[in-house]
Motif scaffolding. Structure first.
Motif, short mmCIF file in Angstrom:
data_model
loop_
_atom_site.label_atom_id
_atom_site.label_comp_id
_atom_site.label_asym_id
_atom_site.label_seq_id
_atom_site.Cartn_x
_atom_site.Cartn_y
_atom_site.Cartn_z
N ALA A 257 38.81 47.13 43.55
CA ALA A 257 38.59 45.72 43.24
C ALA A 257 37.17 45.33 43.59
CB ALA A 257 39.58 44.83 44.00
N ILE A 258 36.55 44.55 42.70
CA ILE A 258 35.21 44.03 42.95
C ILE A 258 35.24 42.53 42.70
CG2 ILE A 258 32.80 44.03 42.19
CD1 ILE A 258 33.09 46.95 41.45
N ALA A 259 34.70 41.75 43.64
CA ALA A 259 34.64 40.29 43.51
C ALA A 259 33.27 39.87 43.00
CB ALA A 259 34.92 39.62 44.86
N GLY A 260 33.23 38.88 42.13
CA GLY A 260 32.00 38.40 41.53
C GLY A 260 31.29 37.37 42.37
N ASP A 261 30.24 36.79 41.79
CA ASP A 261 29.34 35.92 42.54
C ASP A 261 29.83 34.49 42.70
OD1 ASP A 261 27.72 38.10 42.72
OD2 ASP A 261 26.24 37.42 41.25
N LEU A 262 30.78 34.05 41.87
CA LEU A 262 31.22 32.65 41.89
C LEU A 262 32.59 32.48 42.53
CD1 LEU A 262 30.16 31.53 38.28
CD2 LEU A 262 28.76 31.70 40.34
N CYS A 263 33.12 33.53 43.15
CA CYS A 263 34.49 33.49 43.67
C CYS A 263 34.59 32.62 44.92
CB CYS A 263 34.97 34.89 44.01
SG CYS A 263 35.07 35.98 42.58
N ASP A 264 35.73 31.98 45.08
CA ASP A 264 36.00 31.20 46.29
C ASP A 264 36.67 32.09 47.33
OD1 ASP A 264 39.21 30.51 45.97
OD2 ASP A 264 38.15 30.70 44.06
N ALA A 265 36.66 31.64 48.56
CA ALA A 265 37.19 32.44 49.66
C ALA A 265 38.69 32.66 49.51
CB ALA A 265 36.88 31.77 50.99
N GLU A 266 39.42 31.65 49.02
CA GLU A 266 40.87 31.78 48.90
C GLU A 266 41.26 32.91 47.93
OE1 GLU A 266 40.17 27.52 50.19
OE2 GLU A 266 39.24 28.92 48.80
N SER A 267 40.59 32.96 46.78
CA SER A 267 40.95 33.99 45.79
C SER A 267 40.56 35.38 46.29
CB SER A 267 40.28 33.69 44.44
OG SER A 267 38.87 33.73 44.54
N MET A 268 39.43 35.49 47.00
CA MET A 268 39.04 36.79 47.53
C MET A 268 40.02 37.27 48.59
SD MET A 268 34.86 36.88 47.67
CE MET A 268 34.61 35.27 48.43
N LEU A 269 40.50 36.35 49.43
CA LEU A 269 41.47 36.76 50.45
C LEU A 269 42.78 37.18 49.80
CD1 LEU A 269 42.31 37.09 53.36
CD2 LEU A 269 42.93 34.67 53.43
N ALA A 270 43.23 36.44 48.78
CA ALA A 270 44.47 36.80 48.09
C ALA A 270 44.34 38.19 47.45
CB ALA A 270 44.81 35.75 47.04
N LEU A 271 43.19 38.47 46.83
CA LEU A 271 42.99 39.79 46.22
C LEU A 271 42.90 40.88 47.28
CD1 LEU A 271 42.55 41.56 43.77
CD2 LEU A 271 40.13 40.91 43.78
N LYS A 272 42.25 40.58 48.39
CA LYS A 272 42.15 41.56 49.47
C LYS A 272 43.55 41.91 50.01
CE LYS A 272 40.42 42.31 54.14
NZ LYS A 272 39.99 41.68 55.39
N ASP A 273 44.38 40.88 50.21
CA ASP A 273 45.73 41.12 50.71
C ASP A 273 46.56 41.89 49.69
OD1 ASP A 273 45.10 39.85 53.05
OD2 ASP A 273 46.12 37.97 52.56
N LEU A 274 46.35 41.61 48.41
CA LEU A 274 47.08 42.33 47.37
C LEU A 274 46.66 43.80 47.35
CD1 LEU A 274 49.02 42.42 44.97
CD2 LEU A 274 47.14 41.64 43.50
N MET A 275 45.35 44.05 47.47
CA MET A 275 44.87 45.43 47.51
C MET A 275 45.41 46.17 48.74
SD MET A 275 42.99 46.19 44.87
CE MET A 275 44.04 45.17 43.85
N ALA A 276 45.51 45.46 49.86
CA ALA A 276 46.07 46.08 51.07
C ALA A 276 47.53 46.44 50.83
CB ALA A 276 45.94 45.13 52.25
N GLY A 277 48.26 45.57 50.14
CA GLY A 277 49.66 45.85 49.82
C GLY A 277 49.80 47.06 48.91
N LEU A 278 48.83 47.25 48.02
CA LEU A 278 48.86 48.40 47.11
C LEU A 278 48.30 49.66 47.76
CD1 LEU A 278 47.57 46.57 43.89
CD2 LEU A 278 49.91 47.41 44.29
N GLY A 279 47.80 49.53 48.99
CA GLY A 279 47.28 50.69 49.72
C GLY A 279 45.89 51.09 49.31
N SER A 280 45.11 50.14 48.74
CA SER A 280 43.76 50.49 48.27
C SER A 280 42.70 50.06 49.27
CB SER A 280 43.48 49.82 46.93
OG SER A 280 42.13 50.01 46.56
N PRO A 281 41.85 50.99 49.71
CA PRO A 281 40.72 50.62 50.57
C PRO A 281 39.44 50.39 49.79
CG PRO A 281 40.93 52.99 50.55
CD PRO A 281 41.95 52.46 49.56
#
Length: 691
Positions: free
Chosen positions: A309-333
């Motif tokens: 997963a790669i986050a872009g330049d205009l992302c808000d903190a909430e969406s980045m945290l949600a994506l980070k938690d989803l990636m953690a759930g999928l086992g992706s570092p």
């Protein structure tokens, strides 16, 4: 501190204030047109006349310094008659344009004519007319309305640093003009704000709406990393205009032209429904359920290390945290918020902040710029640097590209060799930094977004430590980010986990097939060619709000909300947590980004543990306590960072090549396209090339 009497009330004020400022402190309103808090005193409208004891005639309060024992009267018949007379003179030639003037309802002249003016005219002579002036694609002029207050001249000269507006001729023939040239400044839109009448108005906004039709929402700009405070004016679902909001520590009362005028891009090239690439290789509109099931089917059976997963330049903190938690759930570092590949060290928070703060620039006495063009990367930071230069002749050294910064600087060199010399105490500017009491270094992404960026960062830290930039009460080490999402992502730890890939590693994995699925959260500035062709490279999930580069490569598109369409948290380049507000709703089936990720997590069987924005923000605070302190600066502890090593001799190059088009919103803006034509391509109403 002198004491004076204002309308019978004694008040003590600081030395150096004007009578007008003293009256304001005493709670007395003084009308004015030419006076502005942030501009030099001109004293040419005479609207601020007051009566001073023992003075033979009314005085201009804006130009009269306070003195001990002064007795000032602001409400006598003499003062009222003087103000009536001044207003009558101002309106001699003013056209009766109020019903069709874009300034109507927000006009100082209207307001003060009502409050202080005469109720009739005694003049029957013809009004003078003045021809319109060309000032570029952003400023519409109707110069017959001009009252020669010269605010625009002083703003351009003093704040913007471009001497392109002036007053020509004398007496009744006096006119404000640019000699038919576009105002070549990234701050030119502020000329409309400082004009007290309708002589300068916004050309893109001309005849679009009236102020009383608009819903006004306080928010935050995300088109650069400064986090300028703005007001978003909407009518229905459409953003009609963006105006600056006062914040002394960030943007004062100014904003840059991209922040102000790129808002028309919010209505163009929008993603308003989910899309899925079909068997023929074409994107077709589908329902949310179909899109989510297609993603779940592709992710099923994949190992976590095959997902990124790669986050872009205009992302808000909430969406980045949600994506980070989803990636953690999928086992992706494999995740990274540095889509430009900048070698930023997140081990120490001081390593990636503008530590001295933007307002702290006004305390600096020497600045070293490394690989940055602040005029284009962060116009409000550049305005502060110019302000400090005007205050005390700030000494500035530049390593990188030679550009016009609107203030003089010493050009030291083009690349890392010069930085290494200064780190070793060599060169004339090293002596300047040695003598400075509060020196600063500002490192841009042009120095870090390169393979040797870690070594450059270490060299910059060495400079900071050698010249005492990091000490009690002062930290002059500053990173100038270009992305609004960057500091928030670093604070959240949206970075490679143990054994994970960074941005370059993810792209390499996409090329060799080891990364089978990649989630792009508004990431449009990547070299999309490295992701391969659809059907041959990895499965690309793109979540964003514009049909930009990421959407063109995507296999699945999830339509998100732009910054004006959600309640969201952003962290600016100095580490200040700020809240953006929902001003309009997203188009069609588009949704707020964190809600999309929350819904997707259910479909892929990795349900995220929050159901509301409040719960998600509580999770933000759990991840990093800095998110609990809104609009405050949390000083960062100094620690070792950067990776010392050899540096490439290649010169530093600013990542911003065209100021007016740096992101999906500004690239979709028709107004920004006109600016590119007028400035970047050198077309100035057919009068020659761009200077």
């Amino acid at each position: 501190m002198p004491k004076l009497t204002i309308d019978g009330k004694e008040i003590e004020v600081a030395d150096g204030l004007s009578v007008l400022q003293a009256c304001e402190l005493a709670g007395v309103e003084i009308p004015r047109f030419c006076y502005h808090d942030r501009l030099s005193v001109a004293g040419n409208c005479r609207m601020c006349l007051v009566e001073m004891e023992r003075a033979p005639k009314p005085i201009a309060s804006c130009a009269m310094p306070v003195g001990e024992g002064m007795v000032i009267k602001t409400d006598t018949d003499k003062v009222k008659k003087a103000r009536n007379g001044v207003m009558e003179f101002l309106l001699i030639n003013h056209p009766l344009d109020c019903p069709i003037c874009d300034q109507g309802g927000e006009c100082d002249l209207q307001d003060q004519a009502m409050a202080y003016g005469f109720d009739r005219s005694r003049y029957e002579e013809n009004k003078r007319a003045v021809t319109e002036k060309y000032m570029g694609p952003l400023i519409k002029t109707i110069m017959t309305r001009c009252i020669q207050c010269t605010r625009c001249v002083r703003f351009a000269t003093e704040i913007a640093g471009v001497e392109e507006i002036g007053l020509v001729n004398r007496g009744e023939n006096a006119e404000i003009t640019t000699l038919e040239k576009a105002v070549d400044s990234e701050l030119s839109g502020n000329l409309v704000d400082v004009c007290p009448v309708g002589a300068l108005t916004s050309k893109p906004y001309a005849f679009i709406a009236r102020p009383w039709e608009l819903r006004k929402t306080d928010s935050i700009d995300v088109l650069d990393a400064v986090g300028s405070n703005i007001r978003v004016d909407t009518r229905g679902r459409e953003v009609m205009r963006v105006l600056p909001r006062l914040h002394e520590d960030v943007n004062e009362e100014w904003i840059n032209d991209k922040t102000r005028h790129a808002c028309d891009g919010l209505m163009r090239q929008r993603l308003d429904r989910p899309y899925l690439r079909n068997g023929a290789g074409r994107l077709e509109a589908v329902s949310w359920d179909v899109a989510f099931k297609a993603i779940a089917a592709k992710l099923k059976g994949l190992d976590g290390k095959q997902i990124a997963a790669i986050a872009g330049d205009l992302c808000d903190a909430e969406s980045m945290l949600a994506l980070k938690d989803l990636m953690a759930g999928l086992g992706s570092p494999n995740l990274d918020c540095r889509q430009d590949g900048a070698k930023i060290d997140a081990s120490s928070r001081a390593a990636y902040l503008f530590n001295s703060t933007i307002a702290g620039i006004e305390q600096a006495d020497a600045v070293l710029l490394v690989g940055t063009n602040p005029r284009w990367e962060a116009a409000m930071v550049n305005a502060r640097l110019r302000k400090r230069f005007l205050q005390n002749g700030l000494k500035v050294g530049m390593i990188g590209q030679q550009v016009d910064l609107t203030f003089p600087y010493s050009y030291l060199g083009a690349g890392p060799e010069t930085l290494a010399e200064i780190a070793d105490g060599k060169g004339n500017f090293a002596a300047v930094l040695e003598k400075a009491e509060r020196p600063m270094v500002i490192v841009g992404m042009g120095a870090l977004a390169r393979p040797d960026g870690g070594a450059v960062l270490a060299a910059a830290r060495k400079v900071a430590e050698r010249y005492g930039m990091a000490k009690d009460g002062w930290n002059g080490f500053n990173l100038l980010h270009t992305a609004a999402a960057r500091v928030g992502g670093l604070d959240l730890g949206f970075l490679p986990g143990e054994g994970g890939r960074d941005r370059d590693g993810i792209l390499a994995g996409c090329e060799d097939g080891s990364v089978r699925a990649i989630f792009l959260l508004g990431a449009d500035e990547l070299p999309m060619g490295r992701l391969g062709a659809p059907g041959k490279g990895p499965f690309v999930i793109y979540q964003g709000h514009h049909g930009d580069a990421g959407a063109h490569r995507a296999d699945v598109i999830l339509p998100g909300a732009a910054y004006t369409e959600k309640n969201a948290t952003y962290v600016n380049t100095e580490g200040r947590v700020q809240l953006g507000r929902l001003a309009a709703f997203p188009p069609g089936d588009a949704r707020e980004d964190w809600t999309i990720l929350r819904a997707l997590s259910e479909t892929v069987g990795k349900r995220l543990p929050y159901d509301s924005l409040g719960e998600l923000r509580q999770r933000l605070i759990e991840v990093n306590r800095v998110f609990a302190a809104v609009d405050q600066i949390e000083p960062a502890d100094w620690g070792p960072f950067g990776k010392e090593g050899p540096m490439d001799a290649a010169p530093f190059v600013s990542p911003v090549g065209v100021f007016y088009m740096t992101d999906p919103i500004s690239r979709a803006s028709e107004t920004m396209a006109q600016c590119v034509e007028a400035f970047s391509l050198g077309v100035k109403r057919g009068t020659g090339t761009h200077g």
